[in-house]
Design a protein around this motif. Structure first.
Motif, PDB file in Angstrom:
ATOM      1  N   ASP A  66      32.383   9.405 -27.981  1.00  0.00           N
ATOM      2  CA  ASP A  66      33.552   9.360 -27.427  1.00  0.00           C
ATOM      3  C   ASP A  66      33.972  10.819 -27.508  1.00  0.00           C
ATOM      4  O   ASP A  66      34.863  11.454 -26.964  1.00  0.00           O
ATOM      5  CB  ASP A  66      34.400   8.677 -27.972  1.00  0.00           C
ATOM      6  CG  ASP A  66      34.298   7.188 -27.356  1.00  0.00           C
ATOM      7  OD1 ASP A  66      34.263   6.963 -26.460  1.00  0.00           O
ATOM      8  OD2 ASP A  66      34.074   6.505 -28.432  1.00  0.00           O
ATOM      9  N   ALA A  67      33.363  11.423 -28.878  1.00  0.00           N
ATOM     10  CA  ALA A  67      33.710  12.918 -29.217  1.00  0.00           C
ATOM     11  C   ALA A  67      32.866  13.478 -30.024  1.00  0.00           C
ATOM     12  O   ALA A  67      32.036  12.647 -30.667  1.00  0.00           O
ATOM     13  CB  ALA A  67      35.400  12.861 -29.918  1.00  0.00           C
ATOM     14  N   LYS A 104      33.175  14.525 -23.238  1.00  0.00           N
ATOM     15  CA  LYS A 104      33.847  15.466 -22.695  1.00  0.00           C
ATOM     16  C   LYS A 104      34.880  16.106 -24.038  1.00  0.00           C
ATOM     17  O   LYS A 104      35.175  17.097 -24.215  1.00  0.00           O
ATOM     18  CB  LYS A 104      34.931  15.019 -21.753  1.00  0.00           C
ATOM     19  CG  LYS A 104      34.185  14.771 -20.294  1.00  0.00           C
ATOM     20  CD  LYS A 104      35.233  14.691 -19.289  1.00  0.00           C
ATOM     21  CE  LYS A 104      36.122  15.865 -18.963  1.00  0.00           C
ATOM     22  NZ  LYS A 104      36.977  15.883 -17.910  1.00  0.00           N
ATOM     23  N   ARG A 105      34.993  15.137 -25.094  1.00  0.00           N
ATOM     24  CA  ARG A 105      35.909  15.830 -26.418  1.00  0.00           C
ATOM     25  C   ARG A 105      35.227  16.555 -27.168  1.00  0.00           C
ATOM     26  O   ARG A 105      34.344  15.983 -27.883  1.00  0.00           O
ATOM     27  CB  ARG A 105      36.597  14.473 -26.631  1.00  0.00           C
ATOM     28  CG  ARG A 105      37.678  14.773 -27.601  1.00  0.00           C
ATOM     29  CD  ARG A 105      39.028  15.609 -27.023  1.00  0.00           C
ATOM     30  NE  ARG A 105      40.034  15.744 -27.924  1.00  0.00           N
ATOM     31  CZ  ARG A 105      40.381  16.929 -28.034  1.00  0.00           C
ATOM     32  NH1 ARG A 105      39.971  18.162 -27.628  1.00  0.00           N
ATOM     33  NH2 ARG A 105      41.381  17.253 -28.946  1.00  0.00           N
ATOM     34  N   ASP A 155      37.227  19.060 -22.829  1.00  0.00           N
ATOM     35  CA  ASP A 155      38.534  18.774 -23.497  1.00  0.00           C
ATOM     36  C   ASP A 155      38.152  19.397 -24.821  1.00  0.00           C
ATOM     37  O   ASP A 155      38.146  18.493 -25.675  1.00  0.00           O
ATOM     38  CB  ASP A 155      39.000  17.468 -23.246  1.00  0.00           C
ATOM     39  CG  ASP A 155      39.287  17.017 -21.789  1.00  0.00           C
ATOM     40  OD1 ASP A 155      39.905  17.702 -21.299  1.00  0.00           O
ATOM     41  OD2 ASP A 155      39.074  15.651 -21.612  1.00  0.00           O
ATOM     42  N   TYR A 156      38.132  20.587 -25.052  1.00  0.00           N
ATOM     43  CA  TYR A 156      37.957  21.182 -26.376  1.00  0.00           C
ATOM     44  C   TYR A 156      39.265  21.420 -27.185  1.00  0.00           C
ATOM     45  O   TYR A 156      40.331  21.884 -26.472  1.00  0.00           O
ATOM     46  CB  TYR A 156      37.158  22.670 -26.058  1.00  0.00           C
ATOM     47  CG  TYR A 156      37.742  23.651 -25.558  1.00  0.00           C
ATOM     48  CD1 TYR A 156      38.823  24.604 -25.848  1.00  0.00           C
ATOM     49  CD2 TYR A 156      37.544  23.809 -24.166  1.00  0.00           C
ATOM     50  CE1 TYR A 156      39.318  25.442 -25.255  1.00  0.00           C
ATOM     51  CE2 TYR A 156      38.017  24.757 -23.224  1.00  0.00           C
ATOM     52  CZ  TYR A 156      38.854  25.734 -24.078  1.00  0.00           C
ATOM     53  OH  TYR A 156      39.597  26.811 -23.375  1.00  0.00           O
ATOM     54  N   THR A 157      39.076  21.562 -28.571  1.00  0.00           N
ATOM     55  CA  THR A 157      40.236  21.966 -29.357  1.00  0.00           C
ATOM     56  C   THR A 157      39.458  22.905 -30.504  1.00  0.00           C
ATOM     57  O   THR A 157      38.641  22.274 -31.220  1.00  0.00           O
ATOM     58  CB  THR A 157      40.941  20.894 -30.000  1.00  0.00           C
ATOM     59  OG1 THR A 157      41.548  19.985 -29.034  1.00  0.00           O
ATOM     60  CG2 THR A 157      42.180  21.262 -30.871  1.00  0.00           C
ATOM     61  N   ILE A 202      41.351  13.740 -31.835  1.00  0.00           N
ATOM     62  CA  ILE A 202      40.401  13.070 -31.022  1.00  0.00           C
ATOM     63  C   ILE A 202      40.903  12.666 -29.837  1.00  0.00           C
ATOM     64  O   ILE A 202      40.812  13.019 -28.627  1.00  0.00           O
ATOM     65  CB  ILE A 202      39.551  12.269 -31.690  1.00  0.00           C
ATOM     66  CG1 ILE A 202      38.598  12.615 -32.632  1.00  0.00           C
ATOM     67  CG2 ILE A 202      38.672  11.385 -30.657  1.00  0.00           C
ATOM     68  CD1 ILE A 202      37.896  11.713 -33.750  1.00  0.00           C
ATOM     69  N   SER A 205      45.900  14.584 -26.383  1.00  0.00           N
ATOM     70  CA  SER A 205      45.467  15.345 -25.338  1.00  0.00           C
ATOM     71  C   SER A 205      46.425  16.683 -25.260  1.00  0.00           C
ATOM     72  O   SER A 205      46.347  17.665 -24.663  1.00  0.00           O
ATOM     73  CB  SER A 205      46.059  14.640 -24.074  1.00  0.00           C
ATOM     74  OG  SER A 205      47.167  14.037 -23.803  1.00  0.00           O
ATOM     75  N   PHE A 208      44.290  19.485 -25.915  1.00  0.00           N
ATOM     76  CA  PHE A 208      43.192  19.967 -25.088  1.00  0.00           C
ATOM     77  C   PHE A 208      43.263  21.438 -24.652  1.00  0.00           C
ATOM     78  O   PHE A 208      44.465  22.033 -24.129  1.00  0.00           O
ATOM     79  CB  PHE A 208      43.245  19.120 -23.611  1.00  0.00           C
ATOM     80  CG  PHE A 208      42.770  17.588 -23.974  1.00  0.00           C
ATOM     81  CD1 PHE A 208      42.452  17.140 -25.318  1.00  0.00           C
ATOM     82  CD2 PHE A 208      42.599  16.775 -22.972  1.00  0.00           C
ATOM     83  CE1 PHE A 208      42.220  15.892 -25.592  1.00  0.00           C
ATOM     84  CE2 PHE A 208      42.267  15.497 -23.143  1.00  0.00           C
ATOM     85  CZ  PHE A 208      42.120  14.865 -24.350  1.00  0.00           C
TER      86      PHE A 208
END
Length: 218
Positions: A66-67, A104-105, A155-157, A202, A205, A208
């Motif tokens: 998931d991440a 995506k995460r 969807d990066y941080t 995680i 949002s 994001f």
């Protein structure tokens, strides 16, 4: 959730693994040397050897995740040392592998003031960049630019802590500010507090596609 952790044998990566396991997540630690996590015993932990520079190797391990949480780092180098390219060299196969695995995460570590912008603290401009961490900061900056310009589908941080300390968690929420640094911060934060924030991120949002500077809450 099922989480892949890169840099899991490093001092911050170990904290991320432990924090994620404590919260009941399934963790896949992708490492160069599996022996580095031999002290952590948990049925929800898988330790797998992986080459972080090869997307084909990474993507196999990222299937169903998931991440991805990345605590990868290298020696910072100093003035006069050979140019460092570690951060931009690793983020490209990581993001390519994520696309192949349909993950995506991404939450990854950089550092405060990686990008040179107007108004940065004088200690960074006059001391840290020219004397100690300039080469590493340039590579982190290139990584951040790559994510910003080439990864709109992810969807990066990017988590940007101040000086990392091996102290226990403060038990307080960290100060998190979008941007390159925390104004009037303490300039020090416990690795465990960074780990907690990264795991919190995680499913959040709000962060994001953001660059988030972290510091200890006074």
């Amino acid at each position: 959730m099922k989480i892949a952790v890169l840099g899991a044998t490093g001092p911050t990566g170990i904290q991320v693994v432990e924090e994620a396991l404590e919260r009941g997540h399934d963790v896949i630690a992708l490492v160069r040397n599996p022996d580095g996590l031999s002290d952590i015993k948990n049925e929800k932990l898988q330790v797998q050897k992986a080459n972080i520079f090869k997307e084909s190797d990474l993507s196999t391990h990222l299937e169903g995740c998931d991440a991805v949480l990345s605590c990868l780092g290298c020696q910072p180098g100093c003035m006069g040392c050979k140019r460092i390219t570690f951060y931009e060299d690793t983020i490209k196969p990581i993001t390519s592998a994520m696309r192949i695995a349909n993950t995506k995460r991404l939450v990854c570590m950089s550092s405060q003031c990686a990008k040179r912008i107007t108004g940065e603290p004088k200690i960074v401009t006059c001391f840290i960049r020219p004397c100690f961490f300039g080469n590493a900061l340039k590579s982190m900056s290139a990584m951040e630019t790559y994510l910003e310009e080439d990864c709109p589908d992810l969807d990066y941080t990017v988590v940007k802590p101040s000086e990392l300390a091996d102290d226990p968690s403060s038990g307080k929420p960290v100060t998190a500010v979008e941007g390159q640094w925390v104004p009037k911060g303490t300039l020090k934060i416990a690795r465990r507090d960074v780990a907690k924030f990264m795991v919190d991120c995680i499913g959040n949002s709000d962060w994001f596609k953001k660059f988030v500077a972290l510091d200890m809450t006074p």
